[in-house]
Enzyme design. Structure first.
Site, PDB file in Angstrom:
ATOM      1  CG  HIS A 126       2.444   5.074   2.797  1.00 35.56           C
ATOM      2  ND1 HIS A 126       2.060   5.681   1.618  1.00 35.56           N
ATOM      3  CD2 HIS A 126       3.745   5.425   2.993  1.00 35.56           C
ATOM      4  CE1 HIS A 126       3.081   6.380   1.134  1.00 35.56           C
ATOM      5  NE2 HIS A 126       4.112   6.235   1.939  1.00 35.56           N
ATOM      6  CG  HIS A 130       6.346   1.110   3.352  1.00 34.93           C
ATOM      7  ND1 HIS A 130       7.386   1.189   2.447  1.00 34.93           N
ATOM      8  CD2 HIS A 130       6.352   2.295   4.039  1.00 34.93           C
ATOM      9  CE1 HIS A 130       7.989   2.363   2.561  1.00 34.93           C
ATOM     10  NE2 HIS A 130       7.388   3.047   3.520  1.00 34.93           N
TER      11      HIS A 130
END
Length: 456
Positions: free
Chosen positions: A186, A190
């Protein structure tokens, strides 16, 4: 007296020779090669001493190129000070105080060698095989800023909404900074990958013929900010550790609410849309929130059932703003979990990264005796097991319905990749000692995943 005179002459001679020497110990030399040698030596000393390397722009060659661009550097400056000067633009990037400062961006540093290749890649930004990892390297870790800025330009949003390009770039830089690079999954890469996927979906015939500039604007901002300030752990972890975010959002869509509120904060701080009426800005914030909240994986069945119901009845009318918004929510959900729909080379990298993040959370939970969350125990889980369950119970149902809505070459390509990647993971799973119990394990864990995990 004679001996004293000889010693004095010897000292003068040694001092004169020393001042003429070149190389790593010559801090008076104006030779740039000598300064580069000193810089490399300092880098080697730092690495041996166990200093943590900087995330971006720390390669000696890049530093050396910046050095050459600084024609006014005085020759008497020490190697240590030179390194500090060359790194200052990185320190600015990490400081919120200097966000508005005009500094040479890392993209400028890499113009000569890399920016041409990055621009070439952006010409194919609508290609499903777009390699975001390569693009991130070519932009020196600025994939989110570069890609999103390009998409704003490509879709004509800058002209349509009369956006200040300086404010836009500042807004995108703030977004990128508020992702945590230490998260294996994350992070800003991403977010860039999800934004690129969202662009691909917006190009699909049904959407392309019906979406408005407003829809495109909201979709790209929501995609870029959908995991903003993600802590690298999931909602149950925040709840059982009594984290203030869990209390603030009453244990409901904790992370998604935080991502949304963080995005709103940056929108207001940047002043990017300050020229729009207050009502428009409020509507923008609310609709971005509705898009981001749809990425809560624990609400997957809720959104999927509603979408499937409309498809069964055939009553989706994209001239209706509410129906169009639902489709954009589904598009963002697809973009968020589209990793298994990429080719094997890209998909496998994402699988390894998300599993690493799962296992890191599990390690913390073990250390503090919190009870290890499903799919987070590196001793009992495997990448193959997690991915097969994820594809079977979350990815395939979602993308099957998306293909019903948009039966295009892209949809069939994505489903084809899911099938091939699933087969590849099953092949790897059979090589593992615990593969006999894999089916039961990933079915149970995937059901739990839908309820609480996926670090969404």
């Amino acid at each position: 007296m004679g001996i004293t005179l000889i010693w004095c002459l010897a000292l003068v001679l040694i001092k004169w020779i020393t001042s003429k020497r070149r190389g790593a110990i010559s801090y008076d030399s104006s030779d740039q090669t000598a300064l580069y040698i000193r810089m490399l030596g300092d880098v080697r000393v730092r690495s041996r001493a166990g200093f943590e390397t900087e995330r971006r722009g720390s390669h000696p060659y890049i530093d050396f190129r910046i050095f050459h661009s600084q024609s006014d550097i005085e020759a008497s400056v020490s190697a240590r000070n030179i390194r500090r000067l060359l790194s200052f633009q990185r320190y600015l990037r990490s400081s919120r105080v200097f966000r508005g400062a005009t500094v040479c961006s890392s993209l400028d540093i890499l113009d000569e060698d890399y920016n041409g290749q990055a621009k070439c890649m952006l010409e194919k930004v609508g290609n499903w095989n777009f390699d975001i990892f390569l693009f991130d390297r070519l932009t020196n870790g600025n994939s989110l800023v570069s890609l999103t800025f390009h998409l704003f330009s490509l879709h004509g949003l800058i002209e349509y909404f009369h956006l200040d390009m300086v404010k836009l770039r500042r807004f995108l830089v703030m977004i990128q900074e508020d992702y945590h690079s230490q998260n294996p999954y994350h992070n800003a890469v991403h977010a860039a990958d999800v934004t690129q996927a969202m662009h691909c979906y917006l190009k699909e015939p049904k959407l392309a013929s019906s979406v408005t500039p407003w829809d495109i604007l909201l979709s790209l901002i929501a995609a870029a900010t959908h995991d903003l300030d993600h802590p690298g752990v999931n909602q149950p972890f925040l709840i059982k550790t009594n984290h203030y975010l869990a209390t603030l959002y009453k244990n409901s869509s904790v992370l998604e609410n935080h991502h949304w509120r963080s995005a709103v904060g940056l929108l207001r701080e940047s002043g990017l849309f300050s020229h729009l009426p207050l009502e428009s800005r409020q509507e923008m914030e609310a609709q971005i929130g509705a898009l981001i909240l749809a990425t809560d994986i624990s609400r997957q069945n809720e959104y999927l059932s509603l979408f499937r119901s409309h498809l069964d009845k055939g009553d989706l009318h994209l001239d209706d703003g509410r129906h169009r918004h639902l489709v954009l929510q589904m598009a963002l959900k697809c973009a968020d979990i589209c990793n298994p729909c990429r080719n094997w080379e890209l998909s496998k990298q994402w699988s390894e990264k998300v599993t690493e993040e799962f296992f890191h959370q599990g390690d913390i939970e073990k250390k503090y005796h919190l009870g290890v969350s499903p799919l987070c125990d590196r001793q009992t889980e495997s990448i193959a097991n997690i991915q097969i369950g994820f594809m079977t119970y979350l990815v395939e149902p979602l993308f099957t319905e998306w293909a019903r809505f948009s039966d295009t070459r892209l949809s069939q390509t994505m489903l084809g990749h899911v099938g091939l990647n699933k087969a590849s993971w099953k092949g790897l799973q059979r090589q593992q000692p615990s593969s006999e119990d894999a089916n039961a394990a990933f079915e149970l864990n995937s059901q739990l995943l839908t309820q609480e995990n996926r670090l969404s």
